[in-house]
Write an enzyme that holds these catalytic residues in place. Structure first.
Site, mmCIF file in Angstrom:
data_model
loop_
_atom_site.group_PDB
_atom_site.id
_atom_site.type_symbol
_atom_site.label_atom_id
_atom_site.label_comp_id
_atom_site.label_asym_id
_atom_site.label_seq_id
_atom_site.Cartn_x
_atom_site.Cartn_y
_atom_site.Cartn_z
ATOM 1 N N SER A 175 138.705 23.985 41.452
ATOM 2 C CA SER A 175 137.599 24.766 42.007
ATOM 3 C C SER A 175 136.873 25.496 40.882
ATOM 4 O O SER A 175 136.427 24.861 39.933
ATOM 5 C CB SER A 175 138.117 25.732 43.079
ATOM 6 N N HIS A 202 135.733 21.600 44.447
ATOM 7 C CA HIS A 202 134.921 22.337 45.412
ATOM 8 C C HIS A 202 133.483 22.448 44.935
ATOM 9 O O HIS A 202 133.183 23.162 43.981
ATOM 10 C CB HIS A 202 135.496 23.744 45.630
ATOM 11 N N ASP A 299 143.887 26.384 48.268
ATOM 12 C CA ASP A 299 143.695 24.998 48.684
ATOM 13 C C ASP A 299 144.647 24.079 47.920
ATOM 14 O O ASP A 299 144.782 24.181 46.702
ATOM 15 C CB ASP A 299 142.242 24.571 48.446
#
Length: 358
Positions: A175, A202, A299
């Site tokens: 991310s 992401h 995540d």
């Protein structure tokens, strides 16, 4: 209270951005600049917890400022203000390569910036960036040293019987700080890597194609934005499309293929790596190498935990001091799921040793 520098050539946009930032008690706009040249002089004299940086400005644009900061070894946590055009996406990728930590899609009209959705997103990202680790500039000699070490790992892996064992897949989650971190991993992987590589980074719709294109240009492996129905091939890297959840399903002839789903964001993100990891539970792969890199949140943890119930997996978490944000790897480590905790520069080597090279 975090000190923020706002750099934008539009007086109205500067005012709107400053109003949003100052509305949050965590932040204070400590200084403003109308172009990169002004900002450079300010950054030579003062430090800030974060910089909100526009791209298109007179005298010196955002990319030129980042380049000058690198030359002058001025380290700052930068949040880029980007447009959602194709050209804007390419420029954003360049900015991330040059050290920007994250980006926000800025509406063309300053008035549209006052809506709650944009304001909330800006403050959320600014909080992440302001708490991130300061970027570190790596010189060319160090990069070459890393390549030479990786080359030795390739030679070692070719001699290792591990390369002939089983059917394997590499699944990577990243991310904030991920696009730059991926450049320290994917280009170091050799063309003969004995597994397909899946990546969930992401990012919103429109930006992942540019990231895949840039990685492909500097890598031995083929890197592409994964398309619906793509059959997974050894030695190919598949980057999840922004704005959709990437899964692996069984296709014709028992082959593993890409399938996108359109559920709401999960863990606050879309794509979400949990879907990718969970989908591999029913795949034909005997072993899954899970890699969790820099990023905010958790995540990947739930997906890996579920995957571990039915598959032989090996989990690599990026080591804290090399992460822009130590959130996702920390979650995996704290859950007791990590088999290795590895500095960024060694992740490619560990992937090579775990899956083998032909």
């Amino acid at each position: 209270m975090k000190k923020i520098l706002v750099v934008d050539d539009s007086a109205l946009m500067r005012r709107v951005l400053c109003d949003i930032i100052d509305s949050d008690k965590r932040f204070h706009v400590d200084n403003r600049a109308t172009n990169g040249l002004e900002a450079l002089e300010i950054l030579r004299q003062k430090t800030f917890d974060a910089v909100v940086l526009d791209v298109n400005m007179p005298k010196m644009n955002g990319l030129e400022l980042l380049q000058e900061m690198q030359k002058s070894k001025i380290s700052a946590r930068v949040l880029m203000a980007s447009t959602d055009t194709k050209e804007g996406a390419k420029i954003t990728m360049e900015a991330l390569e040059l050290g920007a930590l994250d980006f926000i899609q800025k509406p063309d009209n300053a008035v549209d910036c006052r809506n709650d959705q944009f304001s909330k997103h800006l403050l959320e990202l600014l909080g992440i960036v302001a708490d991130s680790k300061l970027p570190v500039f790596e010189d060319a000699a160090k990069q070459q040293e890393n390549r030479e070490v990786t080359g030795k790992m390739v030679t070692l892996a070719k001699r290792h019987t591990l390369s002939a064992e089983g059917s394997k897949v590499v699944a990577i989650a990243s991310s904030t700080g991920g696009p730059k971190a991926l450049q320290s991993v994917i280009p170091m992987l050799p063309a003969g890597l004995q597994a397909p590589v899946l990546i969930v980074q992401h990012m919103p719709t429109g930006f992942t194609a540019s990231l895949a294109e840039r990685l492909n240009g500097i890598s031995s492996l083929k890197v592409k934005e994964a398309a619906e129905g793509d059959v997974l091939e050894i030695g190919c890297v598949y980057l999840s499309m922004g704005g959709k959840h990437m899964n692996v399903v069984e296709g014709m002839g028992g082959k593993s293929v890409i399938h996108y789903t359109d559920e709401p964001p999960r863990e606050g993100v879309k794509p979400c790596a949990n879907y990718m990891f969970e989908s591999l539970e029913n795949s034909g792969y005997e072993e899954v190498l899970c890699v969790v890199m820099t990023g905010m949140g958790a995540d990947g943890t739930k997906g890996i935990s579920k995957l571990k119930e039915s598959k032989k997996i090996h989990v690599i978490a990026q080591e804290q001091s090399t992460c822009a944000v130590y959130g996702m790897p920390r979650s995996v480590v704290n859950a007791g799921l990590s088999d290795q905790i590895v500095p960024l520069k060694h992740i490619a080597q560990e992937i090579i040793l775990n899956v083998g090279v032909k």
